[in-house]
Design an enzyme around this catalytic site. Structure first.
Site, PDB file in Angstrom:
ATOM      1  N   ALA A  81      61.007   4.579  17.778  1.00 39.42           N
ATOM      2  CA  ALA A  81      62.359   4.634  18.338  1.00 39.42           C
ATOM      3  C   ALA A  81      62.289   4.212  19.801  1.00 39.42           C
ATOM      4  O   ALA A  81      61.232   4.310  20.428  1.00 39.42           O
ATOM      5  CB  ALA A  81      62.889   6.052  18.226  1.00 39.42           C
ATOM      6  N   GLY A 120      58.936   5.869  14.514  1.00 31.37           N
ATOM      7  CA  GLY A 120      59.958   5.182  13.728  1.00 31.37           C
ATOM      8  C   GLY A 120      59.458   3.875  13.146  1.00 31.37           C
ATOM      9  O   GLY A 120      59.951   3.422  12.107  1.00 31.37           O
ATOM     10  N   GLU A 123      57.886   4.752  10.087  1.00 30.06           N
ATOM     11  CA  GLU A 123      58.940   5.218   9.166  1.00 30.06           C
ATOM     12  C   GLU A 123      59.651   4.022   8.519  1.00 30.06           C
ATOM     13  O   GLU A 123      59.994   4.065   7.336  1.00 30.06           O
ATOM     14  CB  GLU A 123      59.920   6.121   9.928  1.00 30.06           C
ATOM     15  CG  GLU A 123      59.257   7.457  10.269  1.00 30.06           C
ATOM     16  CD  GLU A 123      60.129   8.361  11.119  1.00 30.06           C
ATOM     17  OE1 GLU A 123      60.499   7.935  12.226  1.00 30.06           O
ATOM     18  OE2 GLU A 123      60.450   9.468  10.671  1.00 30.06           O
ATOM     19  N   GLU A 143      55.188  11.501  17.296  1.00 30.76           N
ATOM     20  CA  GLU A 143      56.373  12.143  17.879  1.00 30.76           C
ATOM     21  C   GLU A 143      56.047  13.483  18.520  1.00 30.76           C
ATOM     22  O   GLU A 143      56.685  13.881  19.506  1.00 30.76           O
ATOM     23  CB  GLU A 143      57.455  12.335  16.810  1.00 30.76           C
ATOM     24  CG  GLU A 143      58.177  11.058  16.397  1.00 30.76           C
ATOM     25  CD  GLU A 143      57.505  10.287  15.267  1.00 30.76           C
ATOM     26  OE1 GLU A 143      56.317  10.541  14.990  1.00 30.76           O
ATOM     27  OE2 GLU A 143      58.172   9.428  14.657  1.00 30.76           O
TER      28      GLU A 143
HETATM   29  N1  3HC Z   1      60.380   3.084  23.514  1.00 29.81           N
HETATM   30  C1  3HC Z   1      60.679   2.483  24.697  1.00 29.81           C
HETATM   31  N2  3HC Z   1      59.735   1.918  25.478  1.00 29.81           N
HETATM   32  C2  3HC Z   1      58.468   1.957  25.044  1.00 29.81           C
HETATM   33  C3  3HC Z   1      58.101   2.553  23.846  1.00 29.81           C
HETATM   34  C4  3HC Z   1      59.128   3.135  23.043  1.00 29.81           C
HETATM   35  N3  3HC Z   1      58.864   3.706  21.866  1.00 29.81           N
HETATM   36  N4  3HC Z   1      56.771   2.442  23.702  1.00 29.81           N
HETATM   37  C5  3HC Z   1      56.326   1.782  24.772  1.00 29.81           C
HETATM   38  N5  3HC Z   1      57.331   1.494  25.596  1.00 29.81           N
HETATM   39  C6  3HC Z   1      57.279   0.741  26.852  1.00 29.81           C
HETATM   40  C7  3HC Z   1      56.440   1.432  27.908  1.00 29.81           C
HETATM   41  O1  3HC Z   1      57.200   2.361  28.646  1.00 29.81           O
HETATM   42  C8  3HC Z   1      55.995   0.255  28.749  1.00 29.81           C
HETATM   43  O2  3HC Z   1      57.092  -0.101  29.585  1.00 29.81           O
HETATM   44  P1  3HC Z   1      56.839  -0.700  31.060  1.00 29.81           P
HETATM   45  O3  3HC Z   1      56.049  -1.955  30.839  1.00 29.81           O
HETATM   46  O4  3HC Z   1      58.207  -0.899  31.580  1.00 29.81           O
HETATM   47  O5  3HC Z   1      56.075   0.350  31.801  1.00 29.81           O
HETATM   48  C9  3HC Z   1      55.811  -0.860  27.728  1.00 29.81           C
HETATM   49  O6  3HC Z   1      56.568  -0.459  26.580  1.00 29.81           O
HETATM   50  C10 3HC Z   1      54.375  -1.081  27.301  1.00 29.81           C
HETATM   51  O7  3HC Z   1      53.837   0.174  26.908  1.00 29.81           O
HETATM   52  P2  3HC Z   1      52.355   0.602  27.308  1.00 29.81           P
HETATM   53  O8  3HC Z   1      52.127   0.349  28.754  1.00 29.81           O
HETATM   54  O9  3HC Z   1      52.152   1.984  26.790  1.00 29.81           O
HETATM   55  O10 3HC Z   1      51.512  -0.453  26.467  1.00 29.81           O
HETATM   56  P3  3HC Z   1      50.163  -0.256  25.678  1.00 29.81           P
HETATM   57  O11 3HC Z   1      49.819  -1.570  25.115  1.00 29.81           O
HETATM   58  O12 3HC Z   1      49.152   0.457  26.523  1.00 29.81           O
HETATM   59  O13 3HC Z   1      50.511   0.751  24.455  1.00 29.81           O
HETATM   60  C11 3HC Z   1      51.762   1.611  22.592  1.00 29.81           C
HETATM   61  C12 3HC Z   1      51.403   0.365  23.452  1.00 29.81           C
HETATM   62  C13 3HC Z   1      50.515   2.105  21.857  1.00 29.81           C
HETATM   63  C14 3HC Z   1      52.789   1.197  21.602  1.00 29.81           C
HETATM   64  C15 3HC Z   1      52.271   2.728  23.527  1.00 29.81           C
HETATM   65  O14 3HC Z   1      53.287   2.205  24.363  1.00 29.81           O
HETATM   66  C16 3HC Z   1      52.851   3.925  22.819  1.00 29.81           C
HETATM   67  O15 3HC Z   1      52.111   4.796  22.396  1.00 29.81           O
HETATM   68  N6  3HC Z   1      54.183   3.978  22.733  1.00 29.81           N
HETATM   69  C17 3HC Z   1      54.899   5.135  22.224  1.00 29.81           C
HETATM   70  C18 3HC Z   1      54.761   5.280  20.733  1.00 29.81           C
HETATM   71  C19 3HC Z   1      55.546   6.465  20.255  1.00 29.81           C
HETATM   72  O16 3HC Z   1      55.406   7.572  20.741  1.00 29.81           O
HETATM   73  N7  3HC Z   1      56.393   6.243  19.246  1.00 29.81           N
HETATM   74  C20 3HC Z   1      57.214   7.291  18.711  1.00 29.81           C
HETATM   75  C21 3HC Z   1      58.563   7.215  19.372  1.00 29.81           C
HETATM   76  S1  3HC Z   1      59.605   8.567  18.880  1.00 29.81           S
HETATM   77  C22 3HC Z   1      60.211   8.065  17.380  1.00 29.81           C
HETATM   78  O17 3HC Z   1      59.864   7.024  16.883  1.00 29.81           O
HETATM   79  C23 3HC Z   1      61.212   9.010  16.763  1.00 29.81           C
HETATM   80  C24 3HC Z   1      61.512   8.672  15.349  1.00 29.81           C
HETATM   81  O18 3HC Z   1      60.707   9.437  14.496  1.00 29.81           O
HETATM   82  C25 3HC Z   1      62.948   8.950  15.029  1.00 29.81           C
END
Ligand code: 3HC
Ligand code: NAI
Length: 718
Positions: A81, A120, A123, A143
């Protein structure tokens, strides 16, 4: 991933941020390819959700489409998400709706995963009917790290695909599975070694069509042996409640999995939605998401615009004690070459043994092979002559914490190091401007304040003296990236960001101890707030002698009006330095690691109170936290107004990554925002009635309260 497809949208030009350009649909024969272009990580923002919904509708409406292939452009399949949308009013379509629609499609849907498929993102993939992965794919439901649970069917579909235990482990740990592990776990059907996601996905689609495959919906899978699964969940619920230390979402995840076992799919989804919304509305979610973004923001510094980093490959570390050895391991682990310099043959042998001990420990635990250690050690060179480091690109000094010793070392570095070498000090408190001034090249001198154990702790305070060149600062940030550290930019002052603020809230704890709270009550209250340890346990772990030496050093410059608590000095005079001597604030009989309360310490505290004529009073856990946090936030505000920290979020990250501050509270400044700055200031003013010198409100805090602002406004303005 290289797409060789031509994007056709009739003869209309598509604006780059419209759903149609973010989610592109193209035809490859009878397969509708749905490709996501939402850099940097294809997060599922509203246009992506809308685009996916439209793409499935397009496929269903077109009789010539027989299969749908979902791929992600760029480095990620879908990272989940869009976290930036949380906390804002929801905009349709919701992600659960999109996932349900994908699963309901009358055409077979295939997800081809080449990079992160997280939250997501996974998912979406689990809602597809078939999944193929490339070797670099990583799959996870992280999450929980954001105070959430998978809220788009993940808690219902993962147990159906991979079993209750494995799904629970994935969701509760937040870990990312490799493509291989995901295949073994049943999350993907096929692992394709070569090519890109488009080719792998299309090949799989054609194979499936050749066998007349039909939609295979995850929702229709039965969870086998429900009685056993429920018994496992009972045990898991108890275990999770015990381990989650105040975290809200893990127990909710277990509840959702129980719903997956007990309820029909649609009811399970409804339950998941309710609990997801509870998590979304919890302050823990706000704290954890603040932490996620803050850790990425700290690397954004003014110097980055001005200068590219200098090249470094050869590192030198001066001193092979606790810190020198840890820094050496950290650099070796990052693939760098390290020359360690010590005073004499005996000391360098000890330094090398300190390094080897770390690797031998890993070998003992089966986490490293002897061959891997031997390879690592080929990049390590011991030495006792500074002339051995004339080729070093970057030098990190970690000798005794004594300004004269440090200046002497830097004079030597100035003499031997090649022009342009970065010269860094790991000092905890000392004046780096003064150290830089001891050289003829102050523009090359910077602070790199690692935390102990340096090969494990994530925080790296990058301390920027007034004379340093911008490219030295960017080199330090580049080093942090290479070492996988979380860098925070700090200015020069006694203790920089972390230790300076620590000194103040530790003082608040000492005052409470003298005024009536026992060290054990204070530690318990601080643990209750979410820290793994209280301040007196930390002091015992670090060694009371370290703080004692600092207090002695500061004695001459201490404000004579300032209150000074002598309890710790009384313990140190008895040689009670903490765990390493078997007693400190706690007793550690027979090398125990968990301390016991010590009546003799309480007697010493009583004697100190009596000496000062203090009548002890009661402190509740809430009283303790109010003072502890007020001291931390007030000093944090002073650190900000002096420009020692760039933004409040830099202070948050310092405490989250280096001082065990509970992550779900987002850091001290985020906590203050959520608690309410007017309340924090009111507390400080009330405490100031007892000790106006210590509890002097930071002018910045007063200003923010007067203007009705919070620290977040400063984060945004930076
Ligand atoms: N939403 C919005 N922005 C995101 C994002 C997300 N899910 N994931 C990463 N970003 C952004 C970061 O803030 C960063 O932004 P910036 O360049 O402006 O600082 C950019 O993307 C790059 O991210 P990283 O610096 O972390 O890049 P890496 O290559 O080191 O890592 C990654 C990539 C492994 C995908 C890491 O970003 C990550 O772990 N992201 C989060 C994953 C996550 O937690 N997903 C679950 C979200 S909650 C959800 O999905 C709810 C659902 O169940 C309903
Ligand atoms: P330590 O006492 O374990 O190690 C210091 C080492 O430096 C000794 O091995 C000593 O032989 C060597 N040394 C002294 N003078 C030298 C010289 N002229 N040339 C080469 N080697 C020399 O000390 P520790 O704990 O490793 O601390 C080192 C520095 O790191 C200090 O500045 C300290 O403030 C800082 N630091 C310490 C932390 C900790 O938790 N121990 C945390 C963060 C920083």
């Amino acid at each position: 991933m290289n797409s060789h497809l031509i994007v056709i949208h009739g003869d209309k030009r598509v604006p780059t941020d419209s759903p149609a350009s973010i989610v592109q649909t193209t035809r490859q024969g009878n397969v509708l390819v749905v490709s996501l272009h939402n850099p940097p990580v294809n997060a599922l923002g509203q246009p992506v959700r809308a685009g996916l919904l439209a793409a499935v509708a397009e496929a269903d409406a077109d009789p010539t489409v027989q299969a749908v292939l979902i791929v992600g452009e760029g480095k990620a399949f879908i990272a989940g998400a869009d976290i930036r949308e949380f906390g804002k009013p929801p905009v349709a379509p919701s992600l659960p709706e999109v996932c349900n629609r994908i699963e309901a499609s009358s055409k077979i849907v295939i997800a081809a995963i080449h990079g992160p498929a997280l939250g997501g993102g996974l998912e979406v993939a689990m809602s597809a009917h078939y999944r193929v992965a490339l070797p670099a794919a990583t799959l996870g439901l992280p999450e929980v790290n954001l105070g959430l649970l998978p809220g788009a069917g993940g808690t219902q579909r993962a147990p159906r695909l991979m079993g209750v235990q494995a799904a629970a482990d994935l969701m509760l740990s937040g870990k990312h599975l490799s493509a291989k592990a995901a295949l073994a776990a049943g999350l993907v059907d096929k692992l394709v070694e070569g090519g890109d996601a488009m080719v792998a996905g299309l090949t799989h689609a054609h194979e499936l069509l050749a066998t007349r495959a039909v939609p295979r919906r995850t929702r229709d899978i039965d969870i086998a042996d429900k009685a056993t699964a429920l018994a496992e969940l009972d045990a898991l619920a108890a275990d999770t409640a015990r381990k989650s230390r105040g975290l809200f979402s893990p127990t909710k995840i277990v509840e959702c999995i129980r719903a997956a076992v007990e309820l029909p799919f649609d009811e399970g989804i409804a339950k998941e939605r309710d609990l997801f919304v509870e998590c979304l509305n919890s302050p823990q979610r706000a704290g954890l998401i603040h932490a996620f973004f803050a850790e990425r923001e700290t690397a954004k510094i003014p110097e980055a615009k001005a200068a590219a980093p200098r090249h470094f490959a050869n590192i030198a570390v001066i001193g092979g004690g606790t810190m020198g050895a840890g820094i050496t391991v950290s650099a070796l682990d990052a693939g760098l070459k390290v020359t360690m310099i010590e005073r004499d043959a005996e000391s360098i042998a000890r330094g090398q043994s300190n390094v080897e001990k770390v690797y031998d420990g890993l070998i003992g635990k089966g986490r490293l092979s002897a061959e891997a250690k031997a390879e690592i050690m080929t990049r390590y060179t011991p030495g006792i002559s500074y002339d051995d480091i004339c080729d070093a690109d970057l030098v990190i000094e970690a000798v005794f914490e004594d300004i004269e010793v440090k200046k002497a070392v830097f004079k030597e570095l100035d003499r031997v190091c090649k022009p342009g070498a970065v010269l860094a000090t790991n000092t905890s408190y000392l004046d780096i401007d003064a150290i830089a001034a001891a050289t003829s090249r102050p523009q090359d001198v910077i602070g790199l304040h690692f935390f102990s154990p340096a090969n494990i702790m994530k925080l790296l305070e990058i301390v920027v003296p007034t004379t340093v060149a911008s490219d030295v600062v960017t080199t330090a940030f580049e080093l942090a990236k290479r070492l996988k550290k979380v860098p925070v930019r700090a200015g020069v002052c006694d203790g920089f960001i972390g230790n300076r603020i620590l000194a103040v809230y530790k003082q608040a704890a000492d005052y409470m101890m003298e005024d009536g709270a026992s060290p054990y009550e204070i530690d318990e209250a601080v643990r209750g707030f979410g820290y793994p340890m209280g301040p007196f346990q930390v002091s015992d772990l670090a060694g009371g002698d370290i703080g004692w030496a600092t207090r002695k050093r500061r004695a001459a410059t201490r404000d004579p009006r300032a209150r000074y608590v002598e309890v710790a000095d009384r313990l140190c005079e008895r040689g009670w330095f903490g765990q390493k001597t078997g007693r400190g604030f706690y007793l550690y009989p027979h090398g125990a690691r968990v301390g016991q309360a010590d009546p003799e310490v309480l007697a010493i505290v009583d004697a100190e109170r009596a000496k000062k004529g203090i009548t002890p009073r009661q402190f509740s856990a809430d009283d303790i936290i109010r003072r502890y946090m007020a001291a931390m936030v007030n000093e944090g505000a002073k650190v900000l107004e002096e420009g020692i920290a760039l933004r409040p979020l830099d202070i948050d990250v310092t405490f989250l990554s280096g001082y065990g501050f509970p992550r779900f509270r987002g850091g001290p400044m985020k906590w203050a925002d959520m608690h309410g700055l007017p309340k924090v200031l009111a507390d400080i003013r009330e405490f100031a009635k007892e000790d106006a010198l210590f509890w002097k409100p930071a002018p910045l805090l007063e200003k923010l309260v007067a203007e009705g602002r919070d620290f977040e406004t400063l984060n945004k303005a930076a």
